[in-house]
Scaffold this motif. Structure first.
Motif, PDB file in Angstrom:
ATOM      1  N   VAL A   7       0.836  -1.206   0.000  1.00 15.72           N
ATOM      2  CA  VAL A   7       0.000   0.000   0.000  1.00 15.72           C
ATOM      3  C   VAL A   7       0.870   1.255   0.000  1.00 15.72           C
ATOM      4  N   GLY A   8       0.644   2.123  -0.965  1.00 14.51           N
ATOM      5  CA  GLY A   8       1.367   3.379  -1.070  1.00 14.51           C
ATOM      6  C   GLY A   8       2.714   3.277  -1.756  1.00 14.51           C
ATOM      7  N   ASN A   9       3.153   2.068  -2.070  1.00 15.89           N
ATOM      8  CA  ASN A   9       4.512   1.879  -2.575  1.00 15.89           C
ATOM      9  C   ASN A   9       4.729   2.472  -3.964  1.00 15.89           C
ATOM     10  N   SER A  10       3.686   2.497  -4.787  1.00 12.75           N
ATOM     11  CA  SER A  10       3.857   3.002  -6.152  1.00 12.75           C
ATOM     12  C   SER A  10       3.815   4.526  -6.219  1.00 12.75           C
ATOM     13  N   ILE A  11       3.400   5.188  -5.135  1.00 11.56           N
ATOM     14  CA  ILE A  11       3.257   6.651  -5.166  1.00 11.56           C
ATOM     15  C   ILE A  11       4.601   7.354  -5.366  1.00 11.56           C
ATOM     16  N   PRO A  12       5.610   7.085  -4.528  1.00 12.14           N
ATOM     17  CA  PRO A  12       6.899   7.762  -4.762  1.00 12.14           C
ATOM     18  C   PRO A  12       7.564   7.354  -6.068  1.00 12.14           C
ATOM     19  N   VAL A  13       7.322   6.116  -6.513  1.00 19.30           N
ATOM     20  CA  VAL A  13       7.892   5.695  -7.797  1.00 19.30           C
ATOM     21  C   VAL A  13       7.281   6.527  -8.928  1.00 19.30           C
ATOM     22  N   GLY A  14       5.962   6.710  -8.882  1.00 22.44           N
ATOM     23  CA  GLY A  14       5.293   7.524  -9.892  1.00 22.44           C
ATOM     24  C   GLY A  14       5.760   8.966  -9.884  1.00 22.44           C
ATOM     25  N   VAL A  15       6.000   9.509  -8.687  1.00 16.42           N
ATOM     26  CA  VAL A  15       6.518  10.878  -8.587  1.00 16.42           C
ATOM     27  C   VAL A  15       7.926  10.942  -9.168  1.00 16.42           C
ATOM     28  N   GLY A  16       8.708   9.895  -8.972  1.00 18.50           N
ATOM     29  CA  GLY A  16      10.042   9.843  -9.576  1.00 18.50           C
ATOM     30  C   GLY A  16       9.977   9.821 -11.088  1.00 18.50           C
ATOM     31  N   VAL A  17       8.996   9.106 -11.635  1.00 19.84           N
ATOM     32  CA  VAL A  17       8.813   9.079 -13.092  1.00 19.84           C
ATOM     33  C   VAL A  17       8.450  10.473 -13.587  1.00 19.84           C
ATOM     34  N   ALA A  18       7.572  11.173 -12.848  1.00 19.67           N
ATOM     35  CA  ALA A  18       7.188  12.537 -13.230  1.00 19.67           C
ATOM     36  C   ALA A  18       8.385  13.485 -13.179  1.00 19.67           C
ATOM     37  N   LEU A  19       9.262  13.290 -12.203  1.00 23.41           N
ATOM     38  CA  LEU A  19      10.481  14.097 -12.134  1.00 23.41           C
ATOM     39  C   LEU A  19      11.339  13.871 -13.382  1.00 23.41           C
ATOM     40  N   ALA A  20      11.475  12.613 -13.797  1.00 27.21           N
ATOM     41  CA  ALA A  20      12.244  12.309 -15.007  1.00 27.21           C
ATOM     42  C   ALA A  20      11.613  12.969 -16.225  1.00 27.21           C
ATOM     43  N   GLN A  21      10.285  12.952 -16.303  1.00 26.61           N
ATOM     44  CA  GLN A  21       9.601  13.597 -17.426  1.00 26.61           C
ATOM     45  C   GLN A  21       9.903  15.090 -17.448  1.00 26.61           C
ATOM     46  N   GLN A  22       9.887  15.692 -16.258  1.00 29.33           N
ATOM     47  CA  GLN A  22      10.164  17.123 -16.173  1.00 29.33           C
ATOM     48  C   GLN A  22      11.603  17.433 -16.577  1.00 29.33           C
ATOM     49  N   LEU A  23      12.545  16.653 -16.093  1.00 27.54           N
ATOM     50  CA  LEU A  23      13.955  16.889 -16.400  1.00 27.54           C
ATOM     51  C   LEU A  23      14.249  16.710 -17.887  1.00 27.54           C
ATOM     52  N   ARG A  24      13.495  15.816 -18.523  1.00 35.45           N
ATOM     53  CA  ARG A  24      13.687  15.593 -19.960  1.00 35.45           C
ATOM     54  C   ARG A  24      12.934  16.596 -20.821  1.00 35.45           C
TER      55      ARG A  24
END
Length: 318
Positions: free
Chosen positions: A110-127
């Protein structure tokens, strides 16, 4: 768009009803968490997302996977642990992943995918990408530290992430009243973390689609993260194919009241679908589902020689 929304919900419902019907055969050797009754958010947000967008989900992931464009045949094969599954038979129901569909992962924690998804969004922003990441979560995940840390970071960095909370009122057998203070409001909580938030009737498919499209457009325009709370309800047990209203953890009549708000007939009435049109849709989807199960049952299990494939390990130098 309305017809596509109805079809997406009907397809999810029919797939999961067939999973429930076949599950007692004991050939799907993984737990299953069904979304029957709460198909509208998965279908609506799936339509609002683009092919380039990414999605993350929870243990209750079938609907989100299908809504995002996941491969039904690969999903059913995965439930049977077959080599043709979307994770090669290694993930099962709670760990669906399909990069082709932009569905990066689901997880049982429970909740484990939330920070992973935020990390993916960070990568999208950086790219410098225009895509966003949609993170599906349940109301129970808002009680995890991972949610607060991830939402705070998303707000701080103005990340292109869409938090979709499917609030079905229960965490296994525990209602919200046993887990959170009565005066707590999840949208107010998200706003306190700096994330604009909105609540919507999760069984009103058109309302959910309108909110999903607006939130996605705001994020793409550089508006930063958004939190959408969809009020909905699961009909069946937390984990498994059966109904469990006899256990007494839900107030008498609550399930029936939510079934009266079934999102499928509600949207069908608004579409003015004829019975002929609806039956044709059912037949088409039913044939697709039958083929998916036939292929899954006929597919081979992973070869024993591949048991250590795709496992990360550190090689010690001599």
């Amino acid at each position: 768009m309305k017809t596509a929304l109805y079809r997406a919900m009907l397809r999810i419902r029919m797939v999961e009803e067939e999973i429930a019907r076949r599950y007692p055969e004991q050939q799907m050797r993984c737990p299953v968490h069904l979304s029957i009754g709460q198909e509208a958010p998965a279908a609506a947000f799936g339509l609002a997302l683009s092919a380039d967008d990414r999605a993350m989900s929870t243990h209750r992931s079938h609907a989100h996977y299908l809504g995002k464009g996941g491969d039904l045949e690969k999903m059913i094969a995965e439930l049977y642990g077959k080599s043709t599954g979307c994770c090669g038979g290694r993930g099962g129901s709670m760990h669906l992943s399909d990069e082709r569909a932009g569905f990066l992962a689901s997880t049982a924690i429970v909740g484990n995918s939330i920070p992973v998804g935020v990390g993916v969004a960070l990568a999208q922003q950086l790219r410098g990408e225009s895509a966003l990441t949609c993170v599906f979560l349940g109301d129970g995940a808002t009680e995890e530290g991972a949610f607060y840390e991830a939402a705070n970071f998303a707000a701080l960095r103005h990340l292109p992430v869409l938090f979709v909370c499917e609030n079905n009122l229960y965490s296994v057998y525990s209602p919200l009243s046993k887990r959170q203070p009565a005066e707590r409001d999840l949208c107010t909580l998200a706003r306190a973390l700096g994330v604009p938030a909105e609540q919507v009737d999760g069984n009103d498919a058109q309302a959910v689609l309108a909110v999903a499209q607006r939130a996605a457009a705001e994020i793409r325009a550089g508006g930063g993260p958004r939190f959408i709370e969809c009020m909905t309800y699961r009909w069946r047990e937390h984990c498994g194919p059966h109904f469990d209203d006899d256990l007494g953890y839900r107030p008498t009549g609550e399930l029936a009241a939510w079934q009266d708000r079934d999102p499928l007939p509600r949207l069908a009435a608004e579409l003015a679908l004829t019975d002929t049109d609806r039956q044709a849709m059912i037949a088409e989807i039913g044939a697709e589902i039958d083929r998916a199960f036939e292929l899954a049952l006929a597919a081979p299990y992973p070869d024993e020689s591949t048991v250590f494939d795709a496992i990360y390990r550190t090689e010690l130098s001599s």
